[in-house]
Scaffold this active site. Structure first.
Site, PDB file in Angstrom:
ATOM      1  CB  THR A  52      -0.873   0.037   1.283  1.00 61.11           C
ATOM      2  OG1 THR A  52      -1.168  -1.279   1.697  1.00 61.11           O
ATOM      3  CG2 THR A  52      -2.134   0.843   1.062  1.00 61.11           C
ATOM      4  CB  THR A  53       3.598   2.315   2.290  1.00 65.02           C
ATOM      5  OG1 THR A  53       2.871   1.691   3.351  1.00 65.02           O
ATOM      6  CG2 THR A  53       4.147   3.637   2.768  1.00 65.02           C
ATOM      7  CD1 TRP A  54       6.895   1.422  -4.025  1.00 67.38           C
ATOM      8  CD2 TRP A  54       6.858  -0.826  -3.934  1.00 67.38           C
ATOM      9  NE1 TRP A  54       7.846   0.946  -4.886  1.00 67.38           N
ATOM     10  CE2 TRP A  54       7.854  -0.420  -4.853  1.00 67.38           C
ATOM     11  CE3 TRP A  54       6.658  -2.193  -3.710  1.00 67.38           C
ATOM     12  CZ2 TRP A  54       8.640  -1.348  -5.551  1.00 67.38           C
ATOM     13  CZ3 TRP A  54       7.435  -3.107  -4.398  1.00 67.38           C
ATOM     14  CH2 TRP A  54       8.412  -2.689  -5.300  1.00 67.38           C
ATOM     15  CG  HIS A 104      -6.086  -1.923   4.611  1.00 66.18           C
ATOM     16  ND1 HIS A 104      -5.175  -2.098   3.597  1.00 66.18           N
ATOM     17  CD2 HIS A 104      -5.392  -1.360   5.635  1.00 66.18           C
ATOM     18  CE1 HIS A 104      -3.988  -1.644   3.990  1.00 66.18           C
ATOM     19  NE2 HIS A 104      -4.099  -1.192   5.213  1.00 66.18           N
ATOM     20  CB  SER A 133       4.558  -8.469   5.415  1.00 67.32           C
ATOM     21  OG  SER A 133       4.688  -7.093   5.599  1.00 67.32           O
ATOM     22  CB  THR A 223       9.172   4.578  -5.873  1.00 67.42           C
ATOM     23  OG1 THR A 223       9.908   4.046  -6.982  1.00 67.42           O
ATOM     24  CG2 THR A 223       8.429   5.822  -6.300  1.00 67.42           C
ATOM     25  CE  LYS A 252      14.320 -10.253   6.584  1.00 66.40           C
ATOM     26  NZ  LYS A 252      14.427 -11.718   6.530  1.00 66.40           N
ATOM     27  N   GLY A 253      10.998  -5.714   2.437  1.00 64.87           N
ATOM     28  CA  GLY A 253      10.600  -5.294   1.099  1.00 64.87           C
ATOM     29  C   GLY A 253      11.039  -6.241  -0.003  1.00 64.87           C
TER      30      GLY A 253
HETATM   31  P1  A3P Z   1       7.847  -6.463   4.374  1.00 60.98           P
HETATM   32  O1  A3P Z   1       7.239  -6.564   5.735  1.00 60.98           O
HETATM   33  O2  A3P Z   1       7.909  -7.786   3.674  1.00 60.98           O
HETATM   34  O3  A3P Z   1       9.146  -5.761   4.368  1.00 60.98           O
HETATM   35  P2  A3P Z   1       1.858  -1.974   3.333  1.00 60.98           P
HETATM   36  O4  A3P Z   1       2.391  -0.671   2.885  1.00 60.98           O
HETATM   37  O5  A3P Z   1       0.673  -2.453   2.567  1.00 60.98           O
HETATM   38  O6  A3P Z   1       1.675  -2.016   4.808  1.00 60.98           O
HETATM   39  O7  A3P Z   1       2.973  -3.069   2.975  1.00 60.98           O
HETATM   40  C1  A3P Z   1       4.174  -3.112   3.683  1.00 60.98           C
HETATM   41  C2  A3P Z   1       5.141  -4.054   2.963  1.00 60.98           C
HETATM   42  O8  A3P Z   1       5.522  -3.429   1.722  1.00 60.98           O
HETATM   43  C3  A3P Z   1       6.402  -4.272   3.774  1.00 60.98           C
HETATM   44  O9  A3P Z   1       6.855  -5.601   3.445  1.00 60.98           O
HETATM   45  C4  A3P Z   1       7.299  -3.187   3.190  1.00 60.98           C
HETATM   46  O10 A3P Z   1       8.672  -3.393   3.408  1.00 60.98           O
HETATM   47  C5  A3P Z   1       6.941  -3.294   1.708  1.00 60.98           C
HETATM   48  N1  A3P Z   1       7.336  -2.094   0.961  1.00 60.98           N
HETATM   49  C6  A3P Z   1       7.025  -0.803   1.220  1.00 60.98           C
HETATM   50  N2  A3P Z   1       7.630   0.023   0.351  1.00 60.98           N
HETATM   51  C7  A3P Z   1       8.355  -0.766  -0.476  1.00 60.98           C
HETATM   52  C8  A3P Z   1       9.240  -0.501  -1.585  1.00 60.98           C
HETATM   53  N3  A3P Z   1       9.488   0.730  -2.009  1.00 60.98           N
HETATM   54  N4  A3P Z   1       9.809  -1.563  -2.217  1.00 60.98           N
HETATM   55  C9  A3P Z   1       9.561  -2.820  -1.787  1.00 60.98           C
HETATM   56  N5  A3P Z   1       8.753  -3.130  -0.747  1.00 60.98           N
HETATM   57  C10 A3P Z   1       8.161  -2.110  -0.095  1.00 60.98           C
END
Ligand code: A3P
Length: 288
Positions: A52-54, A104, A133, A223, A252-253
């Site tokens: 989502t944040t991405w 969500h 995650s 990003t 970890k992403g």
């Molecule tokens: P991990 O816990 O596997 O690291 P949300 O934003 O929906 O809460 O999702 C969070 C997940 O997206 C986390 O996964 C986070 O690290 C990952 N994420 C957020 N930004 C990212 C980016 N730029 N590239 C890759 N993964 C990203």
């Protein structure tokens, strides 16, 4: 026995869902009754921990011509049901420009039906990495405070006993609607990893943003995981997170971290769920 803090809220069809503790039935009913969805609204929609944040960062940079600005992402693209719980709906009515939200809410809460002209970007993540995650998220967020084993967590994830209901229903319901609706762009976290430029271009086209090569070149470095993890505007540092060095929301992403957590038996149970999704809906995921 595992525990975590939550409310129980029913969707308009009467199905019960566990939601984060501040989202009461009154808050959700207020959204469904009083929140006016405008034609040009955009909703970034996900099951929690799916990227989502991405996607918020990509949408924000695309629509602000690559300028991050002074506010963090939760301010520029508010989390609809959380903001409604803490601030009510009135601030949203004051917004004169195009509005962007994160939500969500599962499909059955019928936000989509309130105005099918609005746009929904749905991001899905393979359920194994999503579960890992979410496990860290629910354990490290001190307000949700999941206490229990990973084994119990996997069972709850598959059966729909965690927040926002069953992952497989959340994803498949939005997926099915996206097959017949041009206003839902269904994307996958793993594709964002594979082809960030291609996905950014898709999102730009979907939102009607004219993205030349300069804008793309400017936004992509902003990003990346490393860049987002170190910036207080994007690293979710505003979340109610346990304050120790080992836990952080941008963890970890990666694609494939599930391999460090799943037993063969747990993996087998996830595989059964994934085969069902593939057979019933043609919905498939990459796992590495
Ligand atoms: P991990 O816990 O596997 O690291 P949300 O934003 O929906 O809460 O999702 C969070 C997940 O997206 C986390 O996964 C986070 O690290 C990952 N994420 C957020 N930004 C990212 C980016 N730029 N590239 C890759 N993964 C990203």
């Amino acid at each position: 026995m595992s525990t975590f803090t939550h409310t129980i809220v029913t969707d308009p069809l009467g199905n019960p869902f566990k939601l984060p503790f501040f989202m009461t039935q009154a808050v959700i009913d207020g959204i469904l009754r009083e929140f006016t969805v405008r034609d040009d609204d955009v909703f970034i929609t996900t099951y929690p921990r799916s990227g989502t944040t991405w996607m918020q960062q990509i949408v924000h940079l695309l629509t602000c011509r690559g300028i991050q600005g002074d506010e963090h992402l939760e301010v520029v693209i508010p989390y609809l049901e959380r903001a409604a719980a803490f601030n009510g709906l009135a601030p949203f009515e004051q917004i004169k420009t195009r509005r962007f939200f994160k939500t969500h809410l599962p499909f059955t809460f019928q936000l989509y039906r309130r105005n099918p002209a609005a746009k929904f970007i749905y991001v899905a993540r393979n359920p194994k990495d999503c579960a890992v995650s979410l496990y860290y998220f629910m354990g490290n967020n001190y307000r949700i405070a999941y206490q229990g084993t990973w084994e119990d967590f996997v069972t709850l994830f598959i059966s729909g006993g965690l927040i926002y209901g069953k992952w497989s229903e959340h994803v498949s319901q939005w997926w099915r609607q996206s097959r017949t609706s041009t206003n839902i762009l269904f994307l996958k976290y793993e594709d964002l990893h594979r082809d960030p430029a291609g996905i950014a271009a898709k999102v730009a086209c979907f939102l009607g943003v004219d993205m030349g090569p300069e804008l793309l070149t400017a936004i992509l470095p902003m990003t990346t995981f490393d860049q987002m993890a170190q910036s207080p505007k994007t690293n979710l540092s505003w979340a109610a997170w346990r304050a120790d060095a080992d836990s952080r929301p941008l963890r970890k992403g990666r694609v494939g971290d599930w391999q460090n957590h799943f037993t063969a038996e747990q993996n087998q149970r996830m595989e059964v769920m994934c085969r069902q999704l593939s057979a019933e809906f043609g919905l498939e995921f990459d796992f590495e």
